[in-house]
Structure formats: structure tokens, C-alpha cells
Design a protein around this motif. Structure first.
Motif, mmCIF file in Angstrom:
data_model
loop_
_atom_site.group_PDB
_atom_site.id
_atom_site.type_symbol
_atom_site.label_atom_id
_atom_site.label_comp_id
_atom_site.label_asym_id
_atom_site.label_seq_id
_atom_site.Cartn_x
_atom_site.Cartn_y
_atom_site.Cartn_z
ATOM 1 N N TYR A 1 -37.864 39.904 46.084
ATOM 2 C CA TYR A 1 -38.320 41.288 45.988
ATOM 3 C C TYR A 1 -39.057 41.506 44.660
ATOM 4 N N VAL A 2 -40.206 42.192 44.751
ATOM 5 C CA VAL A 2 -41.104 42.363 43.608
ATOM 6 C C VAL A 2 -41.281 43.845 43.303
ATOM 7 N N LEU A 3 -41.146 44.212 42.030
ATOM 8 C CA LEU A 3 -41.546 45.537 41.573
ATOM 9 C C LEU A 3 -42.975 45.431 41.043
ATOM 10 N N VAL A 4 -43.863 46.304 41.497
ATOM 11 C CA VAL A 4 -45.258 46.313 41.057
ATOM 12 C C VAL A 4 -45.498 47.595 40.265
ATOM 13 N N ALA A 5 -45.886 47.448 39.012
ATOM 14 C CA ALA A 5 -46.079 48.602 38.123
ATOM 15 C C ALA A 5 -47.521 48.652 37.634
ATOM 16 N N THR A 6 -47.904 49.795 37.105
ATOM 17 C CA THR A 6 -49.253 49.937 36.570
ATOM 18 C C THR A 6 -49.255 50.903 35.400
ATOM 19 N N ASP A 7 -50.414 50.993 34.738
ATOM 20 C CA ASP A 7 -50.602 51.934 33.640
ATOM 21 C C ASP A 7 -51.553 53.052 34.077
ATOM 22 N N TYR A 8 -51.780 54.002 33.183
ATOM 23 C CA TYR A 8 -52.606 55.159 33.523
ATOM 24 C C TYR A 8 -54.050 54.742 33.802
ATOM 25 N N GLU A 9 -54.563 53.755 33.039
ATOM 26 C CA GLU A 9 -55.953 53.350 33.201
ATOM 27 C C GLU A 9 -56.232 52.799 34.596
ATOM 28 N N PHE A 10 -55.363 51.922 35.096
ATOM 29 C CA PHE A 10 -55.581 51.364 36.425
ATOM 30 C C PHE A 10 -55.308 52.407 37.501
ATOM 31 N N HIS A 11 -54.325 53.253 37.258
ATOM 32 C CA HIS A 11 -54.018 54.342 38.187
ATOM 33 C C HIS A 11 -55.250 55.210 38.430
ATOM 34 N N GLU A 12 -56.007 55.511 37.382
ATOM 35 C CA GLU A 12 -57.186 56.368 37.497
ATOM 36 C C GLU A 12 -58.433 55.594 37.911
ATOM 37 N N LEU A 13 -58.463 54.300 37.658
ATOM 38 C CA LEU A 13 -59.627 53.474 37.996
ATOM 39 C C LEU A 13 -59.796 53.317 39.498
ATOM 40 N N LEU B 1 -49.883 45.378 36.867
ATOM 41 C CA LEU B 1 -51.319 45.408 37.087
ATOM 42 C C LEU B 1 -51.923 46.262 35.981
ATOM 43 N N GLY B 2 -52.528 45.609 35.006
ATOM 44 C CA GLY B 2 -52.971 46.287 33.794
ATOM 45 C C GLY B 2 -54.422 46.730 33.843
ATOM 46 N N LYS C 1 -43.801 54.867 34.699
ATOM 47 C CA LYS C 1 -43.914 54.613 33.264
ATOM 48 C C LYS C 1 -45.355 54.325 32.857
ATOM 49 N N MET C 2 -46.310 54.804 33.659
ATOM 50 C CA MET C 2 -47.701 54.475 33.357
ATOM 51 C C MET C 2 -48.153 55.061 32.012
ATOM 52 N N HIS C 3 -47.638 56.230 31.656
ATOM 53 C CA HIS C 3 -48.024 56.812 30.369
ATOM 54 C C HIS C 3 -47.354 56.065 29.211
ATOM 55 N N ASP C 4 -46.146 55.555 29.426
ATOM 56 C CA ASP C 4 -45.498 54.747 28.390
ATOM 57 C C ASP C 4 -46.305 53.494 28.106
ATOM 58 N N LEU C 5 -46.854 52.894 29.154
ATOM 59 C CA LEU C 5 -47.644 51.677 28.982
ATOM 60 C C LEU C 5 -49.004 51.971 28.353
ATOM 61 N N SER C 6 -49.544 53.152 28.611
ATOM 62 C CA SER C 6 -50.893 53.469 28.142
ATOM 63 C C SER C 6 -50.922 54.118 26.771
ATOM 64 N N ASN C 7 -49.811 54.703 26.335
ATOM 65 C CA ASN C 7 -49.781 55.384 25.040
ATOM 66 C C ASN C 7 -49.203 54.510 23.940
ATOM 67 N N ASP C 8 -49.351 53.219 24.092
ATOM 68 C CA ASP C 8 -48.824 52.260 23.121
ATOM 69 C C ASP C 8 -49.958 51.318 22.728
ATOM 70 N N SER D 1 -51.069 40.951 34.848
ATOM 71 C CA SER D 1 -52.382 40.526 35.323
ATOM 72 C C SER D 1 -53.404 41.606 34.994
ATOM 73 N N GLN D 2 -54.500 41.186 34.405
ATOM 74 C CA GLN D 2 -55.548 42.115 33.981
ATOM 75 C C GLN D 2 -56.430 42.473 35.174
ATOM 76 N N MET D 3 -56.595 43.758 35.404
ATOM 77 C CA MET D 3 -57.344 44.248 36.557
ATOM 78 C C MET D 3 -58.763 44.691 36.222
ATOM 79 N N VAL D 4 -59.200 44.472 34.999
ATOM 80 C CA VAL D 4 -60.551 44.862 34.590
ATOM 81 C C VAL D 4 -61.274 43.652 34.012
#
Length: 326
Positions: A108-120, A195-196, A157-164, A224-227
Motif C-alpha cells: 500500500y502506497v501513500l501519494v502526497a504532493t505540495d502546493y506547486e504540483f497541486h496547482e500545476l 510528487l514534487g 500537508k501540501m502547504h507544509d511542504l511548500s512553505n519550507d 520524484s520531481q514533476m517539473v
């Protein structure tokens, strides 16, 4: 058609019609990809898509491939992290002895992202589903035998990942800090994928800790870098954040969790290179991205590889240990 594959993800959530498609023929791949940002995608019921062929995608020349591989071989990290001696922290399992490496495992895999990818993305979840669809297709091969299931698509936690500030210097370490082992356990997730949406200011486009070289809880993560990679500005370095690049990176980094390694591994868990009509091809654990010459396959005697280039065998041998992390 013989020797063809079709993988599609359809999404009707939020009243939007999205399609992520991949069709592979013997000598061509066709891609269907939504291309609008979330902001623009919300303005229409039918967000814009593009359809393109691998035959229309520029690939590096032989000279550029040699340059790229030289740069990566001189870098200590490459597409991953520097690993200490294998076996320092071997992962152990309490599985009963009746389990054999040939039986199927469910991870089982948890897939997370940051604000930048969320909006992209038009819808980041449907994009993530597409990449995990590609990964699951590989892991369900008969010579691997893993059911790869998503426990949760997590943007809490996308804002936690993006505000650091570490989002561009150490996104992998940041992810491990924000998603500790107890959090993964609470989500029933054995492993986690980030997914960053930011370009790391170094040569890597993905990171993970190799199996058996760190304590169990450290080996559960990948980034993994998405950009597109704009650092360093190397002519011919073409990690462009495309669908092919993203799925390669996700499947590559997942492989490290399961003990798959690069072409220069000291064991038999090595990536493989071959030629088709004079064009080089590389299995997914090759240490650097080289455009559509990179496939999503894990090396194996049953696919592309041999007894000394067998990433599938490495995955098969440890899969039950990974499945028992929660």
C-alpha cells in the motif's frame, strides 16, 4: 495489435472530463495528457488536452547521451542518494516461513504532493493516478508479483511542504520529516511517494534510500520531481517533466525501495541497455533520464535483461518484507 499496451485513466470528478492515456506500439508511443493548470481547468467542463507521439519528441544524440552519462557518473548522488554499505540495517520480517518469493504481495502506497504540483495540474489526483497506474502495470508482471495499491492521495500537508526552504534543497528529507513513520502507519501505507512541484537545485530528479541500507522506517520514502530540470544548465540534459519523464522517475524511485538498482550495481540487480534498430534503449533503473530511450520496464531474463541484469528478481525477493512494514 501484437506487442501493444494501452493504459488509460478517466476522471469525471469535480464535473470535469479528464483523460490520461498511453498507447505503446512496437516502435511508437502515443500520449494523451491534460495540460491546463487547476485554475484554468476549473473554468471549463472540458479542460484542454494534447495528444502527441514519441516520434515527435526530440531525443539526445549519441554524443549528448555520452555527455549526460559522464556528468551523472561523476556525481555522487545521481538519480538517488549516496548509499552506505549494503546490509548495515537489513530489513527483517515476521512473515511466516510458508511465504515464498513467488507468491503475490500487496503493498500500500501513500501519494502526497505540495502546493506547486497541486496547482500545476488540472487535477493532481488524476495525474497521480495515471503514474501509479503505470507503476502498478509493471509490478503486476508475472516475474514480480506485487499488487501496488494506493492507500491515499494526500494533499493535507501540501502547504507544509511548500512553505519550507528545503523544498528546493532537500525535498526528500523534508518529506520524511513531514510524513513520519507513525503517520504512514495511521494511513495503512507501507511506503510513500512525494510528487514534487519544484525543481531541486541539484542534479537529482528523484531520491530514495535503497533497500536494506537504512533502518526500516527510512526506506519507506521516495521523492520524484514533476517539473522540468533547469539545474544545472547542461546542454542535452532533457528531464523535461513530461509524462514519460514523470512515470520513469516514479517507477525508478519505487524500484530502489524494492532493492532494484542502477547499471553499476555490485549485485545482479542491475539495469539493462540494448539496441533496437540501432537506437539505444534503457530499462527503468538506468541512472539518468535519456528521453524516450528510457522504458518503464524493470530488467529481467523474461523481459529485457539476463541473470546479471535482473531488477525484477531483486524486487521479487524482498516484496514480502516491504508488504509487512505496516
Amino acid at each position: 495489435m501484437d506487442n501493444s499496451v494501452a493504459l488509460f485513466t478517466f476522471d469525471e470528478s469535480m464535473g470535469k472530463s479528464l483523460v490520461h492515456g498511453f498507447i505503446e506500439f512496437e516502435n511508437e508511443q502515443v500520449y494523451v495528457v491534460p495540460v491546463q493548470t487547476r485554475e484554468n481547468g476549473l473554468k471549463t467542463d472540458n479542460p484542454l488536452h494534447i495528444i502527441y507521439s514519441s516520434k515527435g519528441v526530440a531525443n539526445p544524440t549519441e554524443e549528448q547521451i555520452a555527455e549526460i552519462e559522464k556528468i551523472y557518473s561523476e556525481n555522487t548522488n545521481r538519480l538517488g542518494v549516496t548509499l552506505p554499505d549494503a546490509g548495515k540495517f537489513p530489513i527483517t520480517s515476521d512473515l511466516p516461513s510458508s511465504y515464498s518469493p513467488s507468491s503475490w504481495a500487496t503493498v500500500y502506497v501513500l501519494v502526497a504532493t505540495d502546493y506547486e504540483f497541486h496547482e500545476l495540474e488540472t487535477n493532481w489526483v488524476s495525474s497521480a493516478q495515471s503514474y501509479m497506474n503505470h507503476a502498478a502495470y509493471q509490478y503486476q508482471r508475472p516475474d514480480i508479483g506485487v499488487f501496488l495499491n494506493v492507500a491515499e492521495y494526500d494533499d493535507s500537508k501540501m502547504h507544509d511542504l511548500s512553505n519550507d526552504a528545503r523544498k528546493t534543497s532537500d525535498p526528500f528529507g523534508l518529506f520524511r520529516e513531514k510524513f513520519p513513520a507513525w503517520y504512514l502507519d495511521s494511513k495503512n501505507a507501507d511506503i510513500a511517494v512525494y510528487l514534487g512541484g519544484n525543481d531541486k537545485n541539484a542534479i537529482e530528479q528523484g531520491e530514495s534510500f535503497g533497500y536494506g541500507r537504512y533502518p526500516d522506517d527510512e526506506c519507506r520514502y521516495t521523492w520524484s520531481q514533476m517539473v522540468a530540470d533547469i539545474y544545472p544548465p547542461i546542454i542535452g540534459l532533457i528531464y523535461d517533466g513530461s509524462l514519460n519523464a514523470r512515470r520513469y522517475c516514479v517507477i525508478h524511485e519505487l524500484g530502489h525501495i524494492f532493492d532494484a538498482n542502477h547499471e553499476d550495481s555490485q549485485g545482479t540487480n542491475k539495469a539493462y541497455k540494448w539496441f533496437e534498430n540501432g537506437i539505444p534503449k534503457h530499462t527503468v533503473m538506468w541512472s539518468c533520464y535519456l528521453g524516450t530511450t528510457n522504458t518503464c520496464e524493470y530488467s529481467s531474463p523474461s523481459y529485457h535483461g539476463d541473470s546479471t541484469h535482473d531488477n525484477a528478481g531483486a524486487i521479487r525477493a524482498v516484496k514480502h518484507n516491504i508488504a509487512s512494514l505496516v
